[in-house]
Design a protein around this motif. Structure first.
Motif, PDB file in Angstrom:
ATOM      1  N   LEU A 136       4.127   9.775  -9.443  1.00 24.27           N
ATOM      2  CA  LEU A 136       3.105  10.217  -8.485  1.00 24.27           C
ATOM      3  C   LEU A 136       3.398  11.622  -7.983  1.00 24.27           C
ATOM      4  O   LEU A 136       2.493  12.462  -7.867  1.00 24.27           O
ATOM      5  CB  LEU A 136       3.044   9.241  -7.306  1.00 24.27           C
ATOM      6  CG  LEU A 136       2.407   7.878  -7.541  1.00 24.27           C
ATOM      7  CD1 LEU A 136       2.597   6.987  -6.317  1.00 24.27           C
ATOM      8  CD2 LEU A 136       0.915   8.027  -7.854  1.00 24.27           C
ATOM      9  N   GLN A 185      -0.888  14.876  -1.368  1.00 26.29           N
ATOM     10  CA  GLN A 185      -2.101  15.695  -1.352  1.00 26.29           C
ATOM     11  C   GLN A 185      -2.165  16.564  -0.095  1.00 26.29           C
ATOM     12  O   GLN A 185      -2.625  17.708  -0.147  1.00 26.29           O
ATOM     13  CB  GLN A 185      -3.330  14.793  -1.465  1.00 26.29           C
ATOM     14  CG  GLN A 185      -3.464  14.127  -2.831  1.00 26.29           C
ATOM     15  CD  GLN A 185      -4.534  13.058  -2.887  1.00 26.29           C
ATOM     16  OE1 GLN A 185      -5.103  12.661  -1.859  1.00 26.29           O
ATOM     17  NE2 GLN A 185      -4.825  12.569  -4.083  1.00 26.29           N
ATOM     18  N   GLY A 242       0.786  -1.221   0.000  1.00 32.97           N
ATOM     19  CA  GLY A 242       0.000   0.000   0.000  1.00 32.97           C
ATOM     20  C   GLY A 242       0.819   1.272   0.000  1.00 32.97           C
ATOM     21  O   GLY A 242       0.267   2.366   0.220  1.00 32.97           O
ATOM     22  N   TRP A 243       2.109   1.175  -0.286  1.00 32.77           N
ATOM     23  CA  TRP A 243       2.974   2.355  -0.155  1.00 32.77           C
ATOM     24  C   TRP A 243       2.623   3.463  -1.153  1.00 32.77           C
ATOM     25  O   TRP A 243       2.714   4.644  -0.811  1.00 32.77           O
ATOM     26  CB  TRP A 243       4.440   1.961  -0.265  1.00 32.77           C
ATOM     27  CG  TRP A 243       4.910   1.533  -1.628  1.00 32.77           C
ATOM     28  CD1 TRP A 243       4.743   0.320  -2.220  1.00 32.77           C
ATOM     29  CD2 TRP A 243       5.643   2.325  -2.571  1.00 32.77           C
ATOM     30  NE1 TRP A 243       5.315   0.289  -3.460  1.00 32.77           N
ATOM     31  CE2 TRP A 243       5.887   1.501  -3.702  1.00 32.77           C
ATOM     32  CE3 TRP A 243       6.122   3.627  -2.576  1.00 32.77           C
ATOM     33  CZ2 TRP A 243       6.582   1.959  -4.831  1.00 32.77           C
ATOM     34  CZ3 TRP A 243       6.814   4.090  -3.694  1.00 32.77           C
ATOM     35  CH2 TRP A 243       7.034   3.253  -4.797  1.00 32.77           C
ATOM     36  N   THR A 244       2.198   3.115  -2.358  1.00 30.28           N
ATOM     37  CA  THR A 244       1.891   4.166  -3.330  1.00 30.28           C
ATOM     38  C   THR A 244       0.647   4.956  -2.928  1.00 30.28           C
ATOM     39  O   THR A 244       0.606   6.180  -3.099  1.00 30.28           O
ATOM     40  CB  THR A 244       1.710   3.576  -4.736  1.00 30.28           C
ATOM     41  OG1 THR A 244       0.707   2.551  -4.703  1.00 30.28           O
ATOM     42  CG2 THR A 244       3.015   2.990  -5.250  1.00 30.28           C
ATOM     43  N   ASN A 245      -0.343   4.280  -2.361  1.00 29.24           N
ATOM     44  CA  ASN A 245      -1.521   5.004  -1.873  1.00 29.24           C
ATOM     45  C   ASN A 245      -1.166   5.928  -0.724  1.00 29.24           C
ATOM     46  O   ASN A 245      -1.660   7.063  -0.630  1.00 29.24           O
ATOM     47  CB  ASN A 245      -2.604   4.017  -1.427  1.00 29.24           C
ATOM     48  CG  ASN A 245      -3.252   3.286  -2.593  1.00 29.24           C
ATOM     49  OD1 ASN A 245      -3.251   3.788  -3.714  1.00 29.24           O
ATOM     50  ND2 ASN A 245      -3.803   2.111  -2.335  1.00 29.24           N
ATOM     51  N   ALA A 246      -0.298   5.442   0.166  1.00 28.51           N
ATOM     52  CA  ALA A 246       0.100   6.252   1.319  1.00 28.51           C
ATOM     53  C   ALA A 246       0.851   7.506   0.874  1.00 28.51           C
ATOM     54  O   ALA A 246       0.641   8.605   1.418  1.00 28.51           O
ATOM     55  CB  ALA A 246       0.955   5.422   2.271  1.00 28.51           C
ATOM     56  N   TYR A 247       1.718   7.373  -0.109  1.00 24.38           N
ATOM     57  CA  TYR A 247       2.462   8.547  -0.580  1.00 24.38           C
ATOM     58  C   TYR A 247       1.571   9.493  -1.378  1.00 24.38           C
ATOM     59  O   TYR A 247       1.757  10.719  -1.323  1.00 24.38           O
ATOM     60  CB  TYR A 247       3.680   8.118  -1.393  1.00 24.38           C
ATOM     61  CG  TYR A 247       4.893   7.899  -0.516  1.00 24.38           C
ATOM     62  CD1 TYR A 247       5.645   8.980  -0.058  1.00 24.38           C
ATOM     63  CD2 TYR A 247       5.276   6.624  -0.117  1.00 24.38           C
ATOM     64  CE1 TYR A 247       6.744   8.793   0.772  1.00 24.38           C
ATOM     65  CE2 TYR A 247       6.370   6.427   0.712  1.00 24.38           C
ATOM     66  CZ  TYR A 247       7.102   7.517   1.146  1.00 24.38           C
ATOM     67  OH  TYR A 247       8.180   7.334   1.968  1.00 24.38           O
ATOM     68  N   THR A 248       0.603   8.953  -2.098  1.00 21.28           N
ATOM     69  CA  THR A 248      -0.341   9.822  -2.791  1.00 21.28           C
ATOM     70  C   THR A 248      -1.081  10.706  -1.790  1.00 21.28           C
ATOM     71  O   THR A 248      -1.235  11.924  -1.999  1.00 21.28           O
ATOM     72  CB  THR A 248      -1.345   8.989  -3.606  1.00 21.28           C
ATOM     73  OG1 THR A 248      -0.645   8.236  -4.602  1.00 21.28           O
ATOM     74  CG2 THR A 248      -2.374   9.884  -4.288  1.00 21.28           C
ATOM     75  N   GLU A 249      -1.530  10.124  -0.689  1.00 20.50           N
ATOM     76  CA  GLU A 249      -2.203  10.899   0.358  1.00 20.50           C
ATOM     77  C   GLU A 249      -1.273  11.945   0.956  1.00 20.50           C
ATOM     78  O   GLU A 249      -1.685  13.085   1.219  1.00 20.50           O
ATOM     79  CB  GLU A 249      -2.715   9.963   1.444  1.00 20.50           C
ATOM     80  CG  GLU A 249      -3.853   9.050   0.994  1.00 20.50           C
ATOM     81  CD  GLU A 249      -4.297   8.094   2.092  1.00 20.50           C
ATOM     82  OE1 GLU A 249      -3.818   8.252   3.242  1.00 20.50           O
ATOM     83  OE2 GLU A 249      -5.111   7.193   1.800  1.00 20.50           O
ATOM     84  N   GLU A 265       0.878  14.851  -8.460  1.00 20.96           N
ATOM     85  CA  GLU A 265       0.221  15.506  -7.332  1.00 20.96           C
ATOM     86  C   GLU A 265       0.827  16.865  -6.995  1.00 20.96           C
ATOM     87  O   GLU A 265       0.123  17.757  -6.512  1.00 20.96           O
ATOM     88  CB  GLU A 265       0.276  14.599  -6.101  1.00 20.96           C
ATOM     89  CG  GLU A 265      -0.380  13.237  -6.280  1.00 20.96           C
ATOM     90  CD  GLU A 265      -1.880  13.332  -6.515  1.00 20.96           C
ATOM     91  OE1 GLU A 265      -2.488  14.342  -6.109  1.00 20.96           O
ATOM     92  OE2 GLU A 265      -2.453  12.399  -7.116  1.00 20.96           O
TER      93      GLU A 265
END
Length: 354
Positions: free
Chosen positions: A340, A263, A253-260, A344
């Motif tokens: 990413l 943001q 889940g690291w890419t989702n965490a960095y996207t957040e 962002e």
């Protein structure tokens, strides 16, 4: 200044030569109740360095022990990534306890701050070196117009500033150098730095990672929300503020965490902060010796840092065994991360990524 201080100095190991200097005397006055123990060398303290029995006291030693030394080596080392040159640091070690920190690899089982009292020697060496460089005639990825000196390769200057005026004095020096700029990375919010008046001649690099990961591996540091909240104020106070995504840790889940995280950065930064923003990206390198140390005080961190299914070993130039993400995996991960980041935070220049 942040409300929670990382230091509670109760014991000072000191070299007599350092203690006799004005800065040494200033530091001793700042901690008048601390026990004082004379030592011959700040690098070799019996019972402290190399004492495996201290690993379970890792956090206490970092908070309660200070070493006061004399800096002998004043060499400026070429760098080319975070800075053009690595300056001779005025501290070594840290009161913070990031589980991935490489400095303890050289010190054994205890890594308190060693702070150096011969500030004038270091300032003079910096001034002479910058004057010899002349103007930077060709832009590079470090900076377009100035020679950049990293002041905190082995410490966190925001914490060092709690101990003495060494950090303030260095920032004041760079105000007077027309061709040079200071730089340091930090994970601690020390709002006293807002009063140092850097006049655009100091680059502060805030280290960022997803909060869920930081809570496990960034022990004793300022929360991610505090770091983000300080960026606009530091820019207004005259600092150049960049982002330091280091280390980037791969986990499910690291890419989702960095996207957040990206943001959150975008939502917080002012237009002025965004206009000057740049970032450096460094994926995790772990170490077998540090892994063994961490097992003695913080096993949970190793579930994130020690992932042999994704890592391969490589001998370091100092003879240790490092773990890095496998070549094919890392290349794809770096590409994914930078894509990413550009999506962002399109205004954020990526100075380098590896």
């Amino acid at each position: 200044m942040a409300a929670r201080l990382p230091l509670d100095v109760r014991q000072i190991y000191l070299e007599p030569r350092a203690a006799a200097l004005p800065r040494g005397q200033e530091i001793l006055r700042r901690f008048p109740d601390a026990e004082r123990i004379e030592v011959a060398s700040h690098w070799n303290i019996p019972g402290l360095h190399g004492n495996a029995g201290l690993v379970k006291d890792w956090l206490r030693v970092k908070r309660q022990v200070l070493v006061l030394g004399f800096r002998k080596t004043l060499t400026m080392r070429p760098n080319g990534r975070s800075a053009d040159f690595i300056a001779p640091g005025l501290a070594n070690g840290c009161a913070l306890s990031c589980a991935y920190c490489y400095v303890p690899r050289h010190k054994g089982y205890a890594n308190p701050i060693t702070t150096f009292a011969n500030i004038e020697d270091v300032l003079a060496a910096l001034r002479r070196h910058a004057q010899r460089q002349g103007r930077k005639t060709e832009p590079n990825t470090v900076d377009a117009s100035d020679w950049v000196y990293d002041l905190g390769e082995n410490s966190d200057l925001s914490v060092d500033a709690l101990i003495s005026d060494n950090v303030r004095d260095q920032i004041e020096l760079f105000r007077t150098l027309p061709n040079a700029k200071a730089s340091f990375a930090t994970k601690y919010v020390n709002r006293d730095l807002l009063t140092y008046d850097p006049q655009g001649r100091t680059r502060l690099r805030f280290s960022l990672m997803p909060p869920s990961v930081a809570r496990v591996v960034d022990i004793g540091t300022s929360p991610m929300s505090e770091r983000l909240a300080a960026i606009n104020d530091l820019v207004e106070a005259g600092y150049e503020v960049h982002l330091n995504f280091s280390p980037v840790i791969i986990f499910d889940g690291w890419t989702n965490a960095y996207t957040e995280l990206f943001q959150q950065v975008d939502a917080v930064l002012s237009p002025r902060a965004k206009a000057q923003l740049a970032a450096e990206v460094i994926f995790l390198t772990h170490n077998v010796g540090l892994h063994e140390v961490n097992l003695g005080w913080h096993r949970k961190a190793e579930t994130l840092l020690w992932t042999p299914q994704w890592q391969e070993t490589k001998q370091s130039e100092y003879g240790g065994t490092n773990l890095r993400y496998r070549r094919g995996l890392k290349g794809k991960a770096v590409e994914r991360f930078t894509a990413l980041l550009r999506r962002e935070l399109p205004y954020c220049t990526v100075r380098y990524a590896f």
